[in-house]
Design a protein around this motif. Structure first.
Motif, PDB file in Angstrom:
ATOM      1  N   GLY A   9       0.758  -1.275  -0.238  1.00 56.52           N
ATOM      2  CA  GLY A   9      -0.161  -0.256   0.291  1.00 56.52           C
ATOM      3  C   GLY A   9       1.175   1.072   0.058  1.00 56.52           C
ATOM      4  O   GLY A   9       1.945   0.796  -0.169  1.00 56.52           O
ATOM      5  N   PHE A  10       0.362   2.653   0.159  1.00 57.50           N
ATOM      6  CA  PHE A  10       1.024   3.662   0.258  1.00 57.50           C
ATOM      7  C   PHE A  10       0.373   4.670   1.388  1.00 57.50           C
ATOM      8  O   PHE A  10      -0.673   4.580   2.086  1.00 57.50           O
ATOM      9  CB  PHE A  10       0.819   4.478  -1.256  1.00 57.50           C
ATOM     10  N   ASP A  11       1.387   5.586   1.680  1.00 58.50           N
ATOM     11  CA  ASP A  11       0.870   6.388   3.004  1.00 58.50           C
ATOM     12  C   ASP A  11       0.605   7.391   2.178  1.00 58.50           C
ATOM     13  O   ASP A  11      -0.216   7.879   3.174  1.00 58.50           O
ATOM     14  CB  ASP A  11       1.717   6.771   3.524  1.00 58.50           C
ATOM     15  N   HIS A  12       0.120   8.036   1.148  1.00 58.69           N
ATOM     16  CA  HIS A  12      -0.009   9.477   0.696  1.00 58.69           C
ATOM     17  C   HIS A  12      -1.517   8.598  -0.698  1.00 58.69           C
ATOM     18  O   HIS A  12      -0.865   7.701  -1.816  1.00 58.69           O
ATOM     19  CB  HIS A  12       0.528  10.022   0.551  1.00 58.69           C
ATOM     20  N   LEU A  13      -1.914   9.608  -0.262  1.00 55.67           N
ATOM     21  CA  LEU A  13      -3.821   8.968  -1.640  1.00 55.67           C
ATOM     22  C   LEU A  13      -2.463   9.737  -2.622  1.00 55.67           C
ATOM     23  O   LEU A  13      -2.982   8.936  -3.744  1.00 55.67           O
ATOM     24  CB  LEU A  13      -4.649  10.671  -0.958  1.00 55.67           C
ATOM     25  N   ASN A  14      -2.332  10.941  -2.993  1.00 59.94           N
ATOM     26  CA  ASN A  14      -1.518  10.976  -4.427  1.00 59.94           C
ATOM     27  C   ASN A  14      -0.641  10.408  -5.243  1.00 59.94           C
ATOM     28  O   ASN A  14      -0.080   9.585  -5.827  1.00 59.94           O
ATOM     29  CB  ASN A  14      -0.996  12.214  -4.312  1.00 59.94           C
ATOM     30  N   GLU A  15      -0.329   8.326  -4.459  1.00 60.24           N
ATOM     31  CA  GLU A  15       0.971   7.797  -5.131  1.00 60.24           C
ATOM     32  C   GLU A  15      -0.587   6.607  -5.345  1.00 60.24           C
ATOM     33  O   GLU A  15      -0.376   5.925  -6.378  1.00 60.24           O
ATOM     34  CB  GLU A  15       1.048   6.953  -3.442  1.00 60.24           C
ATOM     35  N   TYR A  16      -1.932   7.190  -4.444  1.00 66.17           N
ATOM     36  CA  TYR A  16      -2.584   5.106  -5.073  1.00 66.17           C
ATOM     37  C   TYR A  16      -3.281   6.509  -6.667  1.00 66.17           C
ATOM     38  O   TYR A  16      -3.736   5.584  -7.048  1.00 66.17           O
ATOM     39  CB  TYR A  16      -4.272   5.805  -4.161  1.00 66.17           C
ATOM     40  N   ASN A  73       2.761 -10.323   1.417  1.00 65.10           N
ATOM     41  CA  ASN A  73       4.307 -10.904   1.196  1.00 65.10           C
ATOM     42  C   ASN A  73       3.358 -11.003   2.598  1.00 65.10           C
ATOM     43  O   ASN A  73       4.570 -10.590   3.869  1.00 65.10           O
ATOM     44  CB  ASN A  73       4.599  -9.504   0.596  1.00 65.10           C
ATOM     45  N   LEU A  74       3.180 -12.444   3.472  1.00 64.14           N
ATOM     46  CA  LEU A  74       3.922 -12.800   4.651  1.00 64.14           C
ATOM     47  C   LEU A  74       4.864 -12.545   5.265  1.00 64.14           C
ATOM     48  O   LEU A  74       4.585 -12.879   6.597  1.00 64.14           O
ATOM     49  CB  LEU A  74       2.945 -13.658   4.884  1.00 64.14           C
ATOM     50  N   ALA A  75       5.865 -12.343   4.443  1.00 63.12           N
ATOM     51  CA  ALA A  75       7.077 -11.896   5.434  1.00 63.12           C
ATOM     52  C   ALA A  75       6.974 -10.444   5.685  1.00 63.12           C
ATOM     53  O   ALA A  75       8.062 -10.082   6.700  1.00 63.12           O
ATOM     54  CB  ALA A  75       8.381 -12.371   4.415  1.00 63.12           C
ATOM     55  N   GLY A  76       6.599  -9.790   5.058  1.00 66.18           N
ATOM     56  CA  GLY A  76       6.115  -8.309   5.413  1.00 66.18           C
ATOM     57  C   GLY A  76       6.088  -7.720   3.927  1.00 66.18           C
ATOM     58  O   GLY A  76       6.635  -7.772   3.148  1.00 66.18           O
ATOM     59  N   ALA A  77       5.241  -6.787   3.754  1.00 67.39           N
ATOM     60  CA  ALA A  77       5.227  -6.004   2.542  1.00 67.39           C
ATOM     61  C   ALA A  77       6.382  -5.508   1.668  1.00 67.39           C
ATOM     62  O   ALA A  77       7.566  -4.677   3.442  1.00 67.39           O
ATOM     63  CB  ALA A  77       4.430  -4.555   2.441  1.00 67.39           C
ATOM     64  N   GLY A  78       7.526  -5.848   0.846  1.00 71.34           N
ATOM     65  CA  GLY A  78       8.541  -4.332   1.284  1.00 71.34           C
ATOM     66  C   GLY A  78       9.806  -5.420   1.860  1.00 71.34           C
ATOM     67  O   GLY A  78      11.102  -5.458   1.575  1.00 71.34           O
ATOM     68  N   HIS A  79       9.547  -6.428   2.402  1.00 70.18           N
ATOM     69  CA  HIS A  79      10.935  -7.399   3.278  1.00 70.18           C
ATOM     70  C   HIS A  79      11.044  -8.960   1.760  1.00 70.18           C
ATOM     71  O   HIS A  79      10.433 -10.174   2.163  1.00 70.18           O
ATOM     72  CB  HIS A  79      10.172  -8.311   4.173  1.00 70.18           C
ATOM     73  N   SER A  93       4.250   1.715   1.097  1.00 68.49           N
ATOM     74  CA  SER A  93       4.305   2.823   2.456  1.00 68.49           C
ATOM     75  C   SER A  93       5.745   2.280   3.119  1.00 68.49           C
ATOM     76  O   SER A  93       6.282   1.034   3.438  1.00 68.49           O
ATOM     77  CB  SER A  93       3.123   1.857   2.472  1.00 68.49           C
ATOM     78  N   GLY A  94       5.470   2.558   4.184  1.00 64.38           N
ATOM     79  CA  GLY A  94       6.494   3.005   5.784  1.00 64.38           C
ATOM     80  C   GLY A  94       8.071   2.855   5.132  1.00 64.38           C
ATOM     81  O   GLY A  94       9.159   2.756   5.234  1.00 64.38           O
ATOM     82  N   GLY A  95       8.121   3.690   3.710  1.00 62.37           N
ATOM     83  CA  GLY A  95       9.354   4.050   3.108  1.00 62.37           C
ATOM     84  C   GLY A  95      10.461   3.515   2.472  1.00 62.37           C
ATOM     85  O   GLY A  95      11.775   2.592   2.838  1.00 62.37           O
ATOM     86  N   LEU A  96       9.306   1.673   2.128  1.00 62.05           N
ATOM     87  CA  LEU A  96      10.096   0.359   1.827  1.00 62.05           C
ATOM     88  C   LEU A  96       9.568   0.681   0.591  1.00 62.05           C
ATOM     89  O   LEU A  96       9.230   1.346  -0.057  1.00 62.05           O
ATOM     90  CB  LEU A  96       9.416  -0.678   2.104  1.00 62.05           C
ATOM     91  N   THR A  97      10.627  -0.180  -0.358  1.00 62.93           N
ATOM     92  CA  THR A  97      10.330  -0.691  -1.910  1.00 62.93           C
ATOM     93  C   THR A  97      10.045  -1.650  -2.026  1.00 62.93           C
ATOM     94  O   THR A  97      10.470  -3.401  -1.562  1.00 62.93           O
ATOM     95  CB  THR A  97      12.031  -0.381  -2.187  1.00 62.93           C
TER      96      THR A  97
END
Ligand code: BGC
Length: 350
Positions: free
Chosen positions: A61-68, A189-195, A302-306
């Motif tokens: 997901g994203f933290d900001h609406l503009n990214e959606y 991603n059950l390991a964690g999004a961005g992991h 979201s959370g500064g991850l990739t």
């Protein structure tokens, strides 16, 4: 504190000034939470607790609406009127041709067209019961929207239950015959999004057959046995084990589920072996599109991850793709006076 709660908060503002609200539903006993925004009736977050007070985000997901507003992946969105691909963006119903919107740069119709249900504002209403918290989102799709006939009243109801189930109910009613096939497009991603990737997740799908697609991923109308193919997950396999044996180097396939599905029937289970986190999928629908994020790329979430290619998987419960063209598939056509009703449960175990 009540067992189930819901916290609304302002998520952002659309360019036309409309406010978008985020709802966070929480199971205060288990610590699981899910968040939803009323733009696209989108699931923006699913969190579960870990050791020592940690919290793990399991969907992209994203933290900001503009990214959606500015991405092509359909993160968490409600997809409609018809999910998946409709070849040539047209169909014929009882001798009449209907022409649907073609997505930008594409000769076909994908996920409801250029401006599908994932890109509109839904009305929302919250309710809390002792064993669940619910957000009901409603949208009225006008006659001719994206080429579809009839005014369609649609509902997506997200619930978080005390049994740590994310339940999604889709409903629709029409005033003219129209195809309807709604789904949720969460990336897990059950390991964690961005992991990392999901290639070490272990999947089991209780389906003997899948819907054949051509080199452009358009359904051919054939349903074949999974036996002897890399799509056979009747016994558990790591996702990475046979992924290179698929013709497109990734899974993007609709399983034809056994008939007489009811909501108590498990259709798929997927486990992340290191954490043991497990997702079970139950559905009333005849199809399960399983997608391994083949067109994901290095992309900020979201959370500064990739995230990355194969950074998540989707379990999109739906009718069989191509049903508008192939009478041998379950009919996608909703008639005035009928109710489209689809229920799916994503149950988390950790
Ligand atoms: C489809 C993929 C498509 C993706 C877009 C999935 O539902 O199966 O083919 O690329 O959506 O995000």
């Amino acid at each position: 504190m009540p067992e189930m709660s819901c916290q609304p908060s302002e998520f952002g503002e659309l360019p036309d000034g409309q406010t978008v609200t985020q709802y966070t539903l929480r199971n205060n006993l288990s610590g699981m939470s899910i968040s939803i925004i009323n733009y696209g009736a989108t699931l923006t977050s699913v969190k579960v607790p870990g050791l020592g007070g940690t919290v793990h985000e399991l969907t992209l997901g994203f933290d900001h609406l503009n990214e959606y507003l500015d991405h092509d992946f359909y993160f968490g969105a409600t997809i409609g009127r018809v999910a998946n691909r409709i070849a040539t963006a047209s169909y014929n119903y009882k001798g009449q041709d209907f022409y649907l919107s073609k997505n930008k740069g594409y000769s076909h119709h994908l996920h409801g067209g250029e401006k599908g249900f994932d890109k509109v504002i839904w009305q929302s209403e919250v309710s809390i019961q002792s064993d669940r918290a619910n957000v009901e989102l409603s949208y009225i799709s006008s006659d001719g929207e994206q080429g579809y006939p009839g005014t369609l009243k649609v509902k997506t109801i997200y619930s978080l239950t005390s049994a740590n189930e994310l339940k999604v109910i889709f409903e629709a009613e029409t005033d003219r015959v129209t195809p309807v096939d709604l789904t949720n497009h969460a990336y897990w991603n059950l390991a964690g999004a961005g992991h990392g990737t999901i290639l070490d997740h272990v999947l089991q799908v209780f389906a003997d057959q899948y819907v054949v697609t051509d080199q452009d991923l358009l359904p051919t109308g054939q349903i074949v046995e999974v036996d002897g193919t890399p799509f056979d997950f009747r016994q558990p396999h790591h996702l990475g084990e046979r992924i290179n044996d698929t013709s497109i180097g990734g899974y993007d396939i609709c399983y034809a589920l056994p008939t007489a599905i009811d909501l108590s029937r498990l259709v798929a289970v997927i486990k992340e072996p290191v954490t043991g986190r497990t997702l079970e999928v139950y559905t009333t629908e005849p199809g399960l599109q399983f997608y391994t994020g083949n067109s994901l790329k290095s992309y900020p979430i979201s959370g500064g991850l990739t995230t990355q290619r194969f950074g998540a998987f989707c379990m999109e419960t739906q009718n069989l793709p191509g049903a508008v063209h192939y009478p041998q598939f379950p009919s996608p056509f909703l008639l005035p006076g009928e109710l489209y009703h689809h229920e799916t449960i994503y149950r988390l175990i950790w």
